[in-house]
Design a protein around this motif. Structure first.
Motif, PDB file in Angstrom:
ATOM      1  N   SER A   6     -75.458   2.970 -44.967  1.00 54.41           N
ATOM      2  CA  SER A   6     -75.375   1.551 -45.343  1.00 54.41           C
ATOM      3  C   SER A   6     -75.149   0.640 -44.139  1.00 54.41           C
ATOM      4  O   SER A   6     -75.783  -0.420 -44.018  1.00 54.41           O
ATOM      5  N   LEU A   9     -77.539   0.836 -51.575  1.00 50.02           N
ATOM      6  CA  LEU A   9     -76.692   1.382 -50.507  1.00 50.02           C
ATOM      7  C   LEU A   9     -75.268   1.673 -50.969  1.00 50.02           C
ATOM      8  O   LEU A   9     -74.410   2.007 -50.151  1.00 50.02           O
ATOM      9  N   HIS A  69     -77.142  -2.109 -55.361  1.00 44.99           N
ATOM     10  CA  HIS A  69     -76.260  -0.989 -55.661  1.00 44.99           C
ATOM     11  C   HIS A  69     -76.612  -0.435 -57.033  1.00 44.99           C
ATOM     12  O   HIS A  69     -77.517  -0.938 -57.700  1.00 44.99           O
ATOM     13  N   CYS A  76     -76.821  -6.112 -50.187  1.00 46.17           N
ATOM     14  CA  CYS A  76     -77.788  -5.075 -50.541  1.00 46.17           C
ATOM     15  C   CYS A  76     -77.731  -4.840 -52.046  1.00 46.17           C
ATOM     16  O   CYS A  76     -77.000  -5.504 -52.777  1.00 46.17           O
ATOM     17  N   VAL A  89     -69.758   3.887 -50.828  1.00 44.76           N
ATOM     18  CA  VAL A  89     -70.715   3.419 -49.828  1.00 44.76           C
ATOM     19  C   VAL A  89     -71.544   4.587 -49.303  1.00 44.76           C
ATOM     20  O   VAL A  89     -71.005   5.644 -48.986  1.00 44.76           O
TER      21      VAL A  89
END
Length: 647
Positions: A235, A320, A254, A252, A231
């Motif tokens: 974030s 994020l 990635h 979100c 993470v």
């Protein structure tokens, strides 16, 4: 002085006009125009022959040489197209447009490195700047500053599957960097208990619980993620910013990192249940306002699906997190149990003018590949055909039960389709071009099932060129110079697109009217096609936008596959009058829909396009762009009319 300048200007104009006239006459007399006509009908061998004979006589006509290259490109002969373009560049090295075309062809042929080098040279010719691409060609993307995280404490749940235990150390290390908030981690799932005991004993904030005990007493926000997810420190600031008002879940983007430390972005579309159901790589990180206890565990995609039924879901278009154990969780797809079907008869409407042979192919394939031909009524609306061969085809199909309506009037695709629907009450209507060939068996059964899915009002198909390259995989708004563009255009038959978007069933903002199936109730509710403003082009996009605004989902369904010989029913926009008409209709579309015509919720705003390649790189977003997307694309509960595709 001014009089001399005026005479010189007039002489220049006259010389140019005379030169244009000579060029036009030469092309008409010596075969270039015949090559154009053959190319517009996808008769590539004939077109190549005409162009080559013309160029043997006039080898310095660069315009025709580029047409030859594009014809070879469309036929799939990339090596020949590249050779012709290189000859043109050798003759006119200062023409940046030819180098851009060569770069696109090289990219389509898979020569990515050479394509980027050629594109760089072309940009230098235009005076534009070029930054060095990153190893995967997506560019360096900067993050906007995250809002301050308002939370003091957060529960984090890591649902672990067998084999993911060793990714937990990286996940926990990234969580320890979240120093602005107190957190507690619960690890549950199926795992090797010996590994987890060592991990949990090293940090009192980490507990290991069986699935039936996880989250039993948690009331506040819960961050749900997979083991192996690293993470980013910012974030929580972004996720908590979006978790407000009636929002129940925020996800979100990635990236995934493979064993060789090579990363690739996983950029999601706007929130939509039908996208999540078929998504091969669902979000890896979701913040829930409240997460109910589930005895069977908390798989990220399943928990997010359930959230759609409780309230608003938002998407933050930023990378994020990084998943270091990819390919663990996949979308489950649509239920495999017997699917519901829309009953009743199907009406198929096909406008045509001449091109009897093409129409014959369409009708033959359409009816031969139907599961129940007896439940299908076909109306061919003939817009002034005169050729004897076409009239013979129409009569033969009339005898076989196809209804033929005659309308001798200027071509108006919208009006022809509206007229064909008058006085009919079929619950399903399919609008199709005459220049198609149905390739999917039992297509009618698929249409019935697709239109029975909740909220789906319109279904579009995957269309292929005769060389099996993609002609249509949905339509993206604001894609090319602010105008709509077919997705996947000229992609190879094995190319899948980001997140498999060209080969999986998913929501689209619009689909082409070349093959468009819909509920009759949608047609009536929206008011049919706009024959006054969109006689020939943009009518399908305008209709889809109006249907989306009324609350219906437009679905791209690649299980429906047709071959398309584009625009034989009316011809390409190959005259000045046709080009002017197309430009006027596009102008009316953009004026009617404003910002909505420039915005597409199915294409993540971080994607950057280069020509027809809509997913060629990544771009950085501002804070305002991130927030604007999250608010515009938020989902609504099922009892509200608006859909995620309504801006």
């Amino acid at each position: 002085m001014s009089q001399n300048f005026g005479r010189i200007s007039r002489l220049k104009f006259l010389f140019k006009a005379f030169g244009d006239y000579r060029l036009k006459t030469r092309r008409s007399r010596h075969g270039a125009d015949e090559g154009d006509a053959a190319r517009y009908r996808n008769h590539w061998n004939a077109a190549v022959g005409h162009y080559e004979r013309y160029l043997f006589r006039y080898p310095n006509d660069i315009g025709v040489r580029v047409r030859l290259a594009n014809t070879l490109r469309e036929s799939g002969d990339f090596s020949a197209a590249i050779a012709v373009l290189k000859e043109a560049i050798a003759s006119r090295p200062e023409k940046a447009s030819i180098q851009f075309t060569l770069a696109d062809v090289l990219a389509e042929a898979g020569f990515t490195v050479e394509a980027e080098a050629v594109r760089k040279r072309a940009l230098q010719l235009t005076g534009a700047e070029w930054g060095e691409p990153d190893p995967v060609g997506l560019g360096v993307v900067a993050h906007p500053i995250a809002p301050a995280c308002p939370a003091n404490r957060i529960e984090i749940l890591i649902d672990v599957e067998v084999g993911e235990e060793r990714g937990l150390n990286a996940t926990l290390a990234s969580l320890r960097a979240l120093t602005s908030v107190d957190w507690r981690v619960t690890i549950s799932g199926r795992f090797d208990a010996r590994i987890l005991e060592d991990i949990a004993s090293a940090d009192p904030r980490v507990v290991v619980l069986p699935r039936e005990s996880a989250l039993k007493k948690v009331l506040g926000p819960v961050l749900l993620l997979r083991a192996g997810t690293v993470v980013r420190p910012d974030s929580l600031g972004w996720l908590f910013w979006a978790l407000k008002d009636e929002v129940v879940a925020v996800y979100c983007d990635h990236e995934e990192e493979d064993a060789n430390s090579v990363t690739r972005p996983i950029l999601q579309s706007a929130p939509h249940v039908l996208d999540l159901l078929t998504n091969p790589t669902p979000p890896a990180l979701v913040l829930f306002g409240h997460l109910e206890h589930e005895k069977r565990g908390h798989k990220v995609s399943d928990s997010l699906l359930r959230a759609f039924g409780r309230g608003t879901v938002r998407h933050v278009p930023l990378v994020l997190a990084c998943v270091q154990t990819p390919n663990g969780e996949k979308g489950d797809g649509f239920p495999t149990a017997r699917q519901a079907e829309v009953g009743g008869r199907i009406l198929v409407v096909i406008p045509t003018r001449e091109e009897g042979a093409a129409l014959d192919v369409m009708l033959t394939s359409l009816l031969a590949r139907a599961s129940n031909r007896a439940e299908i009524d076909v109306v061919v609306i003939d817009n002034g055909s005169q050729e004897i061969s076409t009239m013979d085809v129409l009569e033969r199909w009339r005898i076989q039960g196809v209804e033929v309506l005659r309308r001798d009037e200027p071509f108006n695709w919208s009006n022809l389709n509206n007229i064909a629907c008058e006085g009919r009450e079929h619950p399903i209507v399919v609008f199709a071009n005459n220049d198609m060939e149905m390739l999917s068996e039992n297509w009618d059964l698929e249409v019935r099932r697709l239109l029975a899915i909740e909220s789906v009002g319109i279904v579009g198909a995957r269309l292929l060129y005769p060389n099996d390259r993609v002609q249509h995989a949905g339509i993206v708004m604001g894609a090319l110079n602010g105008e709509p563009l077919h997705e996947g255009l000229r992609a190879g038959p094995d190319e899948r697109g980001p997140l498999d978007r060209w080969v999986r069933r998913r929501p689209a903002t619009a689909v082409t009217g070349a093959f468009m199936a819909m509920r009759r109730s949608v047609f009536d509710q929206v008011g049919g096609f706009d024959a006054e403003n969109f006689a020939v082009s943009c009518n399908d996009v305008d209709f889809c936008l109006r249907a989306g605004a009324a609350g219906w989902t437009i679905l791209y369904a690649p299980e429906l596959v047709l071959r398309h010989h584009e625009s034989l029913s009316r011809g390409h926009s190959n005259t000045e009058a046709k080009r002017q008409r197309a430009a006027e209709e596009m102008g009316r579309l953009l004026a009617r829909w404003g910002d909505r015509a420039l915005f597409d919720p199915t294409r993540n705003p971080q994607w950057e396009g280069r020509g027809i390649r809509l997913f060629a790189g990544m771009r950085s977003l501002t804070s305002e762009e991130v927030m604007d997307w999250a608010i515009k694309t938020e989902s609504r509960p099922p009892n509200q009319i608006e859909t995620p595709t309504l801006a």
